[in-house]
Structure formats: C-alpha cells, structure tokens
Scaffold this motif. Structure first.
Motif, short mmCIF file in Angstrom:
data_model
loop_
_atom_site.label_atom_id
_atom_site.label_comp_id
_atom_site.label_asym_id
_atom_site.label_seq_id
_atom_site.Cartn_x
_atom_site.Cartn_y
_atom_site.Cartn_z
N ARG A 1 0.87 -1.24 0.03
CA ARG A 1 0.11 0.11 -0.02
C ARG A 1 0.82 1.27 0.04
O ARG A 1 0.42 2.06 -0.76
N ARG B 1 2.52 1.60 -3.66
CA ARG B 1 1.51 1.48 -4.62
C ARG B 1 1.93 2.30 -5.79
O ARG B 1 1.73 2.10 -7.08
N GLU C 1 -3.58 -6.53 -4.83
CA GLU C 1 -2.67 -6.84 -5.90
C GLU C 1 -2.71 -8.26 -6.53
O GLU C 1 -1.87 -8.55 -7.54
#
Length: 750
Positions: free
Chosen positions: A209, A212, A258
């Motif tokens: 995160r 990203r 993901e």
C-alpha cells in the motif's frame, strides 16, 4: 566462442516442447503430457533424437519451476475460501487422501518394494490432478454443473493436504517415523504457518500500500518474486522445503488487492519454468524400466481407477452429496498429475526412493490422464447399474439420507461450539505470536543487554522488554472476545452455563499468568509463590490497561483490513459471488458464471431478443462488466464481449446455455491477413465515373468499404472532404480501405 551448454539445452528443450505441445493441442490433450513426451524425446534414453548435454542445469531450472508452480498455486488459494467451504469438502478430501494413501502403500507392499517407496507411492496416488480435471470439465462442457464445483473444492483442499504431506514425508525421510515425531512435525508446521501468515498479512499489504504509486507491472513482478524466493529461503532455514515457503508466500499475497495482477504477471514465468519442470519429468522416463515394471504400472492404474470409483464416490456421499453426484465426483478424480511428480522429485532429492518409481509414476499419470474423459463419461452408466442392482430398501435409505441433508438450509450453530472455537482460535494465534516474540528476545535482545548492563539489571531488563513486547498479545489471550454475543446468550440462556463460562475465563487468565511466569523464570529463578504473585499482578495490570486495549484494537483493525482487502475490492468491483448462492446449493438449481465469448452472435443484442428464459429455462441475475455490476438486468440491456453473466438454473439448463454460447459464434476469418487497411492516392482523369458526383452519392463507403480522408488541392495540407462538394477533373483524392476493395473502386469509378 563456444555457446554455453545451457543455451543449447534450452534451445533444444523449448523447440521440441513447442512442436510437441502444438501436436497435443491439435489432438485436444493436456499440455502437461506434451511436455513429458518432449522430455522423453530429448533425454539420453531416446537414441534417435538429439539429447540434452547437461541434465544438471535442467534439474536446477526444474527446481525453480517447482517454486513457481507452488507460488502460483498459493496465489490461487485462500485460507478464507477454505473456511467458507463448509465441512463437506473437508470430509471428502481427507477421506479420499487417507484411502488412496493406504491403497498406494498396499500396492507397493504387494510387489515387495521398500518401505519408503510404498509410503511415497501412497502420497503420489493420493492427489488427483487439478489441471487435468479442470480441462476435462471444460472440454466436455461440464464446468457449470453442480458436481463439478464440488470436485474443484475438494481439489483445492487436496493441494493443501499435499503441501502438508510433503512436509511429513520429508520428516519421515529424515528419520521421524514414530508417532510423537510426526506429531511434533505437524505441530511445527502449524506453528510456522500461523506465524508466517499472521506476520505476512500484517506487514506485506502495508508495504504494498505504501509503495503502490511506485509499482509498475515490472516492479510489481520483481517485488512479488522477491517475496517468493525470500520465503522459500526462510522455509528452508526453518527445516522445510523451499517449495513449501513459496506456497505460503503465494497464499499470503492472495489476500492482497494486488493478487489478481500478480497472478497475471507471474503466469508467463510460471508457464516457462513449469514447462521445463515437466520436460525434466519426461527426461527421467526409461523405456526398459517401463517394460520391466509393466505389471506394477497396470496394477497401480487399476488401483487408482477402482480406488477412486469406490472410495472417492463413498467419500463424497458421506460428505452429504446425492448418490448420483457422488459417483460423478468420484469417477472424475481417477488420475494423478502434477503433485505426483513433485512428491517423486522430493523423494529422489532426499535419496529415499528407488529410481524406478519416477518413470513408473509418469507412465501411470499418462495412462490415467488419457482415461479421465472416459471415466467421467462412464459415471452415469455406473450409477444406473448401481441403482438397478441395489436392493430397494437400501436405495430408499440412501435417498432419505440425501433428502435430510439437503433440507437443512441454515442449521443452527451450537453456541457452545462457536464460543469455544473462537476462544481456541484466539488462543492459538496469540500463543504462536508470543512464542515467536519470546524466541526473538531470547536470541537477539539478550546478547545486547548482557553487553551493556550488569548481571541483575540485565536480567530484569530482559524480562521487562520481553513482557512489554508480549503485553498486547497477552491481553488478547485474556480479553479477546471474552464477553461477546455468544457469551451473553449462553449466560442468559441457562443458569448452569454461568459457572462454565467463569471457568473458561479463569482458565484464560491462568494460561496468561503461566506465560508471564515462564518468561520471568527464564532469567530469574524466584520462589514459586513470589513468581505466581508477581505474574498475577502483571496480568491484571495488562488486563486493565486502556492503552493496551486501544493499541490492540488498532493492530486488529489493520490486520482485518489487510485480510479483507481483496474481498472488499471484489465487492466494489461486483465480482464476489452472491450470498444466496450457498442456499441454492441445497436445491436442484444453482448459480454459475459464464463468460460471453468475444465472437458470440449474442453480442450487441438486447436480452429481450435473446430470451434466455424461454429458450433455456434459466434466469440471468447479474452481469459483471469491468468494474460494473448490473443486477437484475432489463430486457433492453445489451450483452457485450467479455461480459460475465451470473445465471441460475439446473445442471442441464446451464450446460445447454453454455454450449449454445460457446458454439453460436461468428466463424473465424481465415483470410484475416488480407483484411489489412491501405492508403491509396488517385487522380481523377477524363472519363472517371466520380466526376460530377457528390461524396454522399459516390458509394465509396457503401459499395467499396472505403473512406475518403482528404482531397489534395495543392496546398500544404489535405482538404477535409465536404459531403456536398462535387468531384472535379484532376482532383487528387486519398482513400483508405482494403486492397481488394480499392482495386474494384479504381476499376469502376476511377
């Protein structure tokens, strides 16, 4: 300069594999078999073709292939999926694996093979091939049927049991043969799996995160593979196989947002190295061994077919399936595949199985793979014969059992069971974390404190730091879900429940006190009463601390957000299965997903024209299109290529609809290369039919499939054509179209 042997070998392997797999694709056979045949053709055992120069390098690449195969398997796996499957697939999977292991061991003993050969043979026979069964269902148009979904659920569980079995076999190969040793190995597996999964779910999504915005497809692939091989190394250091570590990391990443993207990025790499692995399997096939062991091969094939037909069908039946579906499920699993090769490779690498076993298992896999479609087709016949010959009273009893199991739509969960299971689950997770923290502090913090503090102060500092790190998780052991909804219902339900509830709470406190006492006693051998008193005081301080309560809830929120991230994203995108689908499983209808082919004649048509309900008897509940979800579409809703439609109906109705969608497509354009668009320039000369006509009346687009993009009037740029302008003598026009069409236009109009 001499070309390295590795390059030569890879060229030979990939060229041979490419040719053979094309042939197998044409014959509609599994590509795995094509790779095995290609491996046999390039092996030293085949004197009529070129052979691999250095098989050692190929073996190294094959080991990498195993890592990628299990990493990809982990990406497709989810612990949450297993928890939502219910008990039926678990009962079926455990029963099938146990029975097939016994059959494999029994067959090996009949032929007088060594003990480890028999044990590993049992492990190889226990696992059916997910790839082969999935392809067979797809080719035969059965994937939308209810029994097929049950088979796929059991295959997922079998893959997990295969990973556990590999660890147990490794322990047995290293001498852990007693019951206590095996129990210790299984306990060790559980400890590391829980630890890695909890830590991984907490840390890895946070990292992904945070990065990203920096993650392109290239960097995400590199990072994912870095995690994969890092976990493989960690698992190997912990005493497990590197393949086990790759699977665990795949299962951790499968819970991230993901995951789908990683799966697509890893797929080509997995396919390449997986192909090399299966080619290396074929290289180990020796024709003379196949001839010498023809009788054992035949016996193992019969054992697999009969064993699955009998025991697997029984396992599915006792798990709650109707007899007809149970027979179809059991007959579908009559083969061995990828995991048989991986387990055989493990046995050879450990040096505990005979070399003849590998080619024998490969031969068995090839034969059973070819027989798989016929076994699936034979299931209805076998059921009809069984129904015909079974006594009527037995058939009535079987139908009654199936009806009773189907009528329980939403069985009431026992409150005691729920409350105790929640407590045990929390206890197990927090204990694993506490043990890991204690080990870390003991081996890494202790040397530092010993170096900077005198003896007594160092000991108390070790105790303080260790307990400080443990405090949040000790509070979880004591207070987590201590008075939840189940507790209050049980407390108010009957007065006799209250002493038992208080006993459970007291047990949790005593357990936490003993953990604290153990930590203190590690560095300070206090008197028992002093130790118990000090530990009790510390536990009550921890239990009453609001700061720890807030920090614990914060950590839990982060963990649950990470754990549910992929599922939350699926809900947002509308790709999660409806909640009511599980209730339909108990009826004679169910819901399934069907993807509209790109060339389907249904594309571009409204649902009221297609009229699936009247033609096929199904109900279309939703359409998933990209990130959109169209629930209860109207008759005016138009279908597009790639739409995933969720349809409700019986097995027969769904199969008929799926077959129609897969076959009612526009034919392939066999001369597509002649459809290339070209740009041509023409000058209108005396007598050209276009002169004096308007563009709108010329028929360039309608009759010749061409498009006028401009008129050259001598300026620097082309003039945009005006539909009302008339063509004039000496106009230079620019037209785009297909070569053949433009030739016709030139002959007739220019």
């Amino acid at each position: 300069m001499k070309i390295p042997d590795l390059i030569v070998d890879l060229a030979l392997i990939l060229v041979t594999a490419g040719i053979v797999t094309l042939v197998f694709k044409k014959l509609k056979q599994p590509l795995v078999l094509g790779y095995i045949v290609a491996g046999f053709l390039v092996s030293p055992h085949m004197p009529y073709t070129l052979s691999v120069v250095d098989s050692g390098n190929i073996e190294l690449w094959a080991n990498i292939g195993v890592v990628f195969l299990l990493f990809a398997l982990g990406l497709d796996f989810s612990f949450k999926k297993i928890s939502k499957m219910g008990v039926a697939p678990i009962i079926a999977a455990v029963t099938i694996v146990f029975c097939m292991i016994l059959i494999g061991v029994g067959v090996g003993n009949i032929f007088g093979w060594q003990r480890m050969d028999c044990v590993f043979l049992g492990g190889m026979l226990a696992m059916s091939s997910t790839t082969i069964i999935y392809k067979a269902f797809d080719d035969m148009g059965l994937r939308q049927q209810k029994f097929a979904s049950m088979v796929m659920s059991v295959l997922i569980l079998e893959d997990i049991l295969a990973i556990v079995l590999m660890v147990i076999l490794s322990a047995m190969a290293q001498g852990a043969v007693s019951g206590s040793d095996l129990f210790h190995s299984i306990l060790q597996i559980g400890f590391y799996v829980v630890l890695w999964f909890v830590v991984g779910i907490f840390l890895i999504p946070l990292f992904l995160r945070a990065t990203r915005k920096l993650m392109t497809s290239e960097t995400l692939l590199v990072v994912a593979l870095a995690f994969c091989f890092l976990m493989a190394v960690v698992a190997h250091k912990a005493g497990f196989s590197y393949a086990f570590g790759a699977f665990i990391m795949g299962s951790i990443l499968s819970e991230t947002i993901e995951a789908d993207k990683i799966e697509k990025l890893v797929a080509p790499v997995k396919d390449l190295f997986g192909a090399i692995f299966f080619v290396s399997v074929g290289m180990m096939v020796e024709p003379n061994i196949l001839v010498e062991y023809a009788l054992p091969i035949l016996a193992i094939v019969l054992a697999i077919i009969i064993g699955h037909a009998l025991f697997s069908s029984t396992a599915y039946f006792i798990s709650g399936q109707q007899l007809k579906d149970a027979v179809r499920c059991g007959f579908s699993m009559s083969q061995i595949g990828e995991f048989a090769f991986i387990i055989a490779t493990l046995g050879l690498s450990l040096g505990v199985i005979s070399k003849f076993l590998y080619p024998v298992v490969v031969a068995v896999s090839v034969i059973t793979t070819f027989l798989t479609p016929y076994m699936i087709k034979a299931a209805p016949w076998a059921y009809s014969r069984l129904e015909k010959h079974l006594p009527e009273n037995i058939l009535n009893a079987i139908k009654k059992l199936s009806t009773n199991s189907k009528d329980t739509d939403e069985p009431k969960e026992h409150l005691w069971k729920t409350y105790i299971m929640q407590a045990v689950k929390n206890l197990a997770i927090f204990t694993v974390i506490c043990v890991a923290i204690y080990i870390f502090c003991y081996y890494f913090v202790t040397p530092i404190l010993d170096a900077i503090l005198p003896g007594t102060w160092a000991d108390w500092a070790k105790i303080f730091i260790t307990l400080l790190c443990l405090s949040i998780f000790l509070r979880g052991i004591i207070m987590k879900k201590i008075r939840n909804d189940c507790y209050h219902q049980l407390y108010n339900q009957r007065k006799i429940n209250r002493p038992i509830l208080f006993l459970i709470i007291a047990t949790r406190f005593l357990y936490a006190i003993h953990i604290v006492a153990f930590v203190i006693y590690t560095w300070k051998h206090l008197n028992y009463w002093w130790l118990f008193t000090l530990s009790t005081v510390i536990i009550f301080i921890i239990a009453s601390s609001q700061k720890l309560r807030q920090n614990g809830k914060g950590l839990e929120r982060i963990f649950m957000r990470n754990l549910n991230a992929r599922e939350s994203m699926a809900v947002v995108k509308g790709s999660v299965e409806p909640a009511y689908s599980q209730r339909l499983q108990s009826k004679n209808i169910h819901i399934t997903d069907i993807v509209i082919p790109d060339d389907s004649r249904c594309c571009g048509q409204p649902l009221k024209t297609l009229d699936f309900g009247a033609r096929f008897g199904v109900s279309l509940s939703s359409i998933l299109r990209g990130s959109q979800r169209i629930n209860i579409p109207t008759g005016d809703t138009i279908l597009f290529p790639g739409d995933k439609i969720q349809v409700i109906g019986s097995d027969e109705q769904l199969m008929t609809l799926n077959k129609h969608l897969m076959t009612d497509i526009f034919p392939e354009d066999l001369e597509i290369e002649k459809r290339e668009m070209v740009l041509r320039q023409y000058q209108l000369t005396e007598g050209a039919a276009l002169i004096g006509k308007k563009l709108s009346d010329s028929g360039i687009r309608e009759r010749y499939n061409g498009m006028l993009i401009g008129i050259d009037e001598g300026g620097e740029n082309l003039t945009t054509p005006d539909p009302k302008r008339k063509f004039r003598l000496d106009d230079i026009i620019w037209i785009v179209g297909e070569e053949k069409s433009l030739r016709s236009l030139q002959e007739e109009l220019l």
